[in-house]
Design an enzyme around this catalytic site. Structure first.
Site, PDB file in Angstrom:
ATOM      1  CG  HIS A 263      38.715  33.614  34.003  1.00 32.14           C
ATOM      2  ND1 HIS A 263      38.260  34.654  33.507  1.00 32.14           N
ATOM      3  CD2 HIS A 263      38.118  32.813  34.172  1.00 32.14           C
ATOM      4  CE1 HIS A 263      37.696  33.537  32.084  1.00 32.14           C
ATOM      5  NE2 HIS A 263      37.426  32.556  33.594  1.00 32.14           N
ATOM      6  CG  ASP A 317      38.976  25.434  38.165  1.00 33.55           C
ATOM      7  OD1 ASP A 317      37.620  24.405  38.044  1.00 33.55           O
ATOM      8  OD2 ASP A 317      39.465  25.930  37.238  1.00 33.55           O
TER       9      ASP A 317
HETATM   10  N1  ACO Z   1      47.738  34.020  41.664  1.00 35.61           N
HETATM   11  C1  ACO Z   1      49.160  34.967  41.231  1.00 35.61           C
HETATM   12  N2  ACO Z   1      49.172  35.727  40.694  1.00 35.61           N
HETATM   13  C2  ACO Z   1      48.664  35.413  39.065  1.00 35.61           C
HETATM   14  C3  ACO Z   1      47.322  34.262  39.183  1.00 35.61           C
HETATM   15  C4  ACO Z   1      47.127  33.439  40.361  1.00 35.61           C
HETATM   16  N3  ACO Z   1      46.946  32.621  40.123  1.00 35.61           N
HETATM   17  N4  ACO Z   1      46.724  34.487  38.249  1.00 35.61           N
HETATM   18  C5  ACO Z   1      47.276  36.103  37.888  1.00 35.61           C
HETATM   19  N5  ACO Z   1      48.418  35.927  38.398  1.00 35.61           N
HETATM   20  C6  ACO Z   1      49.062  37.348  37.920  1.00 35.61           C
HETATM   21  C7  ACO Z   1      50.115  37.054  36.635  1.00 35.61           C
HETATM   22  O1  ACO Z   1      51.495  36.391  37.712  1.00 35.61           O
HETATM   23  C8  ACO Z   1      50.663  38.460  36.668  1.00 35.61           C
HETATM   24  O2  ACO Z   1      51.522  38.871  36.593  1.00 35.61           O
HETATM   25  P1  ACO Z   1      52.299  40.066  36.389  1.00 35.61           P
HETATM   26  O3  ACO Z   1      51.444  40.711  34.981  1.00 35.61           O
HETATM   27  O4  ACO Z   1      52.957  40.620  37.741  1.00 35.61           O
HETATM   28  O5  ACO Z   1      53.470  39.183  35.725  1.00 35.61           O
HETATM   29  C9  ACO Z   1      48.962  38.359  35.640  1.00 35.61           C
HETATM   30  O6  ACO Z   1      48.362  38.455  37.185  1.00 35.61           O
HETATM   31  C10 ACO Z   1      48.864  38.076  34.480  1.00 35.61           C
HETATM   32  O7  ACO Z   1      48.676  36.569  34.712  1.00 35.61           O
HETATM   33  P2  ACO Z   1      48.894  36.014  33.551  1.00 35.61           P
HETATM   34  O8  ACO Z   1      49.013  34.553  33.960  1.00 35.61           O
HETATM   35  O9  ACO Z   1      49.361  36.846  32.111  1.00 35.61           O
HETATM   36  O10 ACO Z   1      46.646  35.951  33.430  1.00 35.61           O
HETATM   37  P3  ACO Z   1      46.507  35.256  31.776  1.00 35.61           P
HETATM   38  O11 ACO Z   1      45.247  35.313  31.684  1.00 35.61           O
HETATM   39  O12 ACO Z   1      47.422  34.468  30.289  1.00 35.61           O
HETATM   40  O13 ACO Z   1      45.847  33.857  32.989  1.00 35.61           O
HETATM   41  C11 ACO Z   1      44.888  32.227  34.108  1.00 35.61           C
HETATM   42  C12 ACO Z   1      45.150  33.366  33.711  1.00 35.61           C
HETATM   43  C13 ACO Z   1      45.617  31.490  33.206  1.00 35.61           C
HETATM   44  C14 ACO Z   1      43.478  31.910  34.854  1.00 35.61           C
HETATM   45  C15 ACO Z   1      45.779  32.412  34.985  1.00 35.61           C
HETATM   46  O14 ACO Z   1      44.739  33.297  36.446  1.00 35.61           O
HETATM   47  C16 ACO Z   1      46.391  31.177  36.306  1.00 35.61           C
HETATM   48  O15 ACO Z   1      46.861  30.250  36.028  1.00 35.61           O
HETATM   49  N6  ACO Z   1      45.377  31.193  37.535  1.00 35.61           N
HETATM   50  C17 ACO Z   1      45.767  29.798  38.072  1.00 35.61           C
HETATM   51  C18 ACO Z   1      45.315  28.328  37.795  1.00 35.61           C
HETATM   52  C19 ACO Z   1      43.699  27.939  37.318  1.00 35.61           C
HETATM   53  O16 ACO Z   1      42.718  28.917  39.179  1.00 35.61           O
HETATM   54  N7  ACO Z   1      42.549  28.117  36.434  1.00 35.61           N
HETATM   55  C20 ACO Z   1      41.699  27.612  36.122  1.00 35.61           C
HETATM   56  C21 ACO Z   1      41.433  28.774  35.820  1.00 35.61           C
HETATM   57  S1  ACO Z   1      38.952  28.855  35.555  1.00 35.61           S
HETATM   58  C22 ACO Z   1      39.111  27.900  34.016  1.00 35.61           C
HETATM   59  O17 ACO Z   1      40.047  27.953  33.552  1.00 35.61           O
HETATM   60  C23 ACO Z   1      38.266  26.647  33.950  1.00 35.61           C
END
Ligand code: ACO
Length: 380
Positions: A263, A317
């Site tokens: 998140h 989620d």
């Molecule tokens: N699985 C594995 N690695 C992850 C995940 C994940 N679900 N989420 C974040 N990371 C890692 C990324 O790979 C990144 O690693 P790095 O720094 O080594 O490259 C780091 O954590 C930061 O991730 P970002 O994607 O840059 O974080 P951001 O804040 O932009 O994204 C998000 C947040 C979109 C929710 C992301 O965690 C994600 O894509 N999660 C999966 C989808 C999801 O569950 N969405 C629902 C969110 S809640 C909602 O909207 C109601």
């Protein structure tokens, strides 16, 4: 006011897009409050309609105000036959979020007068949207099965009526209570992508149906509301508890996002995931455990071990899909059901935006060419 120069931040991370008194998050302590009240308290003690009132009008209603609000919503649940007929023309295989976006926008054809300075118009629009969105979600489910939609039942409360219209049977008290609590938990969440979308659209002073349609379109994406549907697909793909560790390790090695984790704000387990897990367990105690629950628990354990140090924990989620499935909600309706709840937050932000409105017009950092000349087609 003079523009404040600041560095470009992808995803506007950390940049305030508005001032708001609707909800508060603390991502390191796992706090979520609506109008100052912890969301877990609301999930245990309030109901969705009362919480929607709190969000939209800023304070808990009196007994009379709540009764009137509930009455008005109950009596605006029906949708016009033209909306039902329009839905019958949509492809059966169309995603229900696309159907909801189109149908929410279509409501504007019937009710939009853009009388944004008239409190009655604002109130009526909020009531219609809260009342009719569940009817539209349930109607499409029956239409795509080849059946006629069920007329809303005035005797049922909000949650029971939705489950009844969707599943064509009377839900148990526990099912209705769990569903209502899950709506409370999804009702609002500060400046997320769909809320930002709602506020940008609201800032143009367009009608509220366009505001909600815009937010629904934004919620539909797999990085936002669409993740709940993908969580169940992931659990199905994993298939057994033994497969969890290799599956997660492979995701990490190939930099594949694990759905339902991570998140932008929460760096601990999302407080809504904690409550949704409790709700899932209540349902399982009465109705039998979901076959994927043990896999989900194992996924949480392995992800916490591997990615916990990076602040990646279950988000809202992760457990919602298991709750919804037990309630008989098809997986491609998980995000529309999320939208049913979030409409309360979007409407609160719509009102708040109108009260301080200035049209959104951010700037950009231009990184393209300058001074190029047109090349005639025959010379390219
Ligand atoms: N699985 C594995 N690695 C992850 C995940 C994940 N679900 N989420 C974040 N990371 C890692 C990324 O790979 C990144 O690693 P790095 O720094 O080594 O490259 C780091 O954590 C930061 O991730 P970002 O994607 O840059 O974080 P951001 O804040 O932009 O994204 C998000 C947040 C979109 C929710 C992301 O965690 C994600 O894509 N999660 C999966 C989808 C999801 O569950 N969405 C629902 C969110 S809640 C909602 O909207 C109601």
């Amino acid at each position: 006011m003079a523009a404040i120069a600041c560095e470009y931040q992808p995803g506007l991370e950390g940049i305030p897009a508005s001032q708001s008194s609707i909800s508060y998050i603390n991502g390191t302590e796992g706090i979520l409050e609506y109008r100052g009240i912890p969301v877990a308290q609301l999930a245990h003690q309030s109901n969705f309609i009362e919480t929607a009132y709190l969000l939209i009008w800023g304070e808990l209603p009196t007994k009379e105000e709540l009764e009137q609000f509930e009455y008005d919503i109950r009596h605006h649940r029906r949708i016009k036959y033209q909306i039902r007929d329009m839905m019958k023309l949509f492809p059966d295989r169309g995603h229900p979020m696309d159907v909801l976006q189109a149908s929410a926008a279509a409501l504007g054809l019937f009710y939009s007068r853009r009388a944004l300075d008239n409190p009655k118009y604002i109130r009526d629009a909020a009531i219609r949207l809260i009342a009719k969105i569940p009817t539209m979600v349930a109607a499409f489910q029956l239409i795509r099965k080849g059946n006629d939609p069920i007329t809303p039942c005035d005797d049922y409360d909000y949650a029971s009526n939705f489950l009844y219209m969707l599943t064509e049977r009377e839900p148990s008290k526990l099912e209705a209570r769990v569903f209502d609590a899950s709506l409370i938990l999804h009702a609002e969440h500060t400046m997320n992508a769909s809320t930002f979308s709602a506020r940008v659209t609201a800032s143009t002073l367009t009608d509220p149906y366009a505001v909600i349609a815009s937010a629904v379109g934004t919620l539909a994406g797999p990085l936002h509301g669409g993740a709940n549907e993908e969580v169940l697909q992931m659990l199905e793909r994993i298939g057994t508890v033994e497969n969890v560790r290799p599956y997660i390790e492979n995701c990490i090695a190939t930099k594949t996002k694990i759905m339902g984790f991570g998140h932008r704000v929460y760096k601990v387990k999302d407080p809504r995931a904690i409550e949704l897990q409790k709700l899932a367990e209540k349902l399982f105690a009465e109705m039998g455990k979901d076959k994927y629950y043990d896999i989900a628990l194992a996924v949480e354990e392995v992800v916490e071990e591997k990615l916990g140090p990076k602040g990646i924990y279950p988000n809202v989620d992760f457990y919602s899909g298991l709750v919804y499935r037990k309630l008989g909600i098809p997986s491609d309706l998980f995000t529309p059901v999320f939208a049913m709840a979030r409409v309360a937050g979007w409407l609160a932000h719509w009102r708040e935006q109108l009260s301080v409105n200035r049209i959104f017009r951010p700037t950009q950092v231009y990184v393209g060419d300058r001074g190029n000349s047109y090349i005639p087609l025959e010379n390219r």
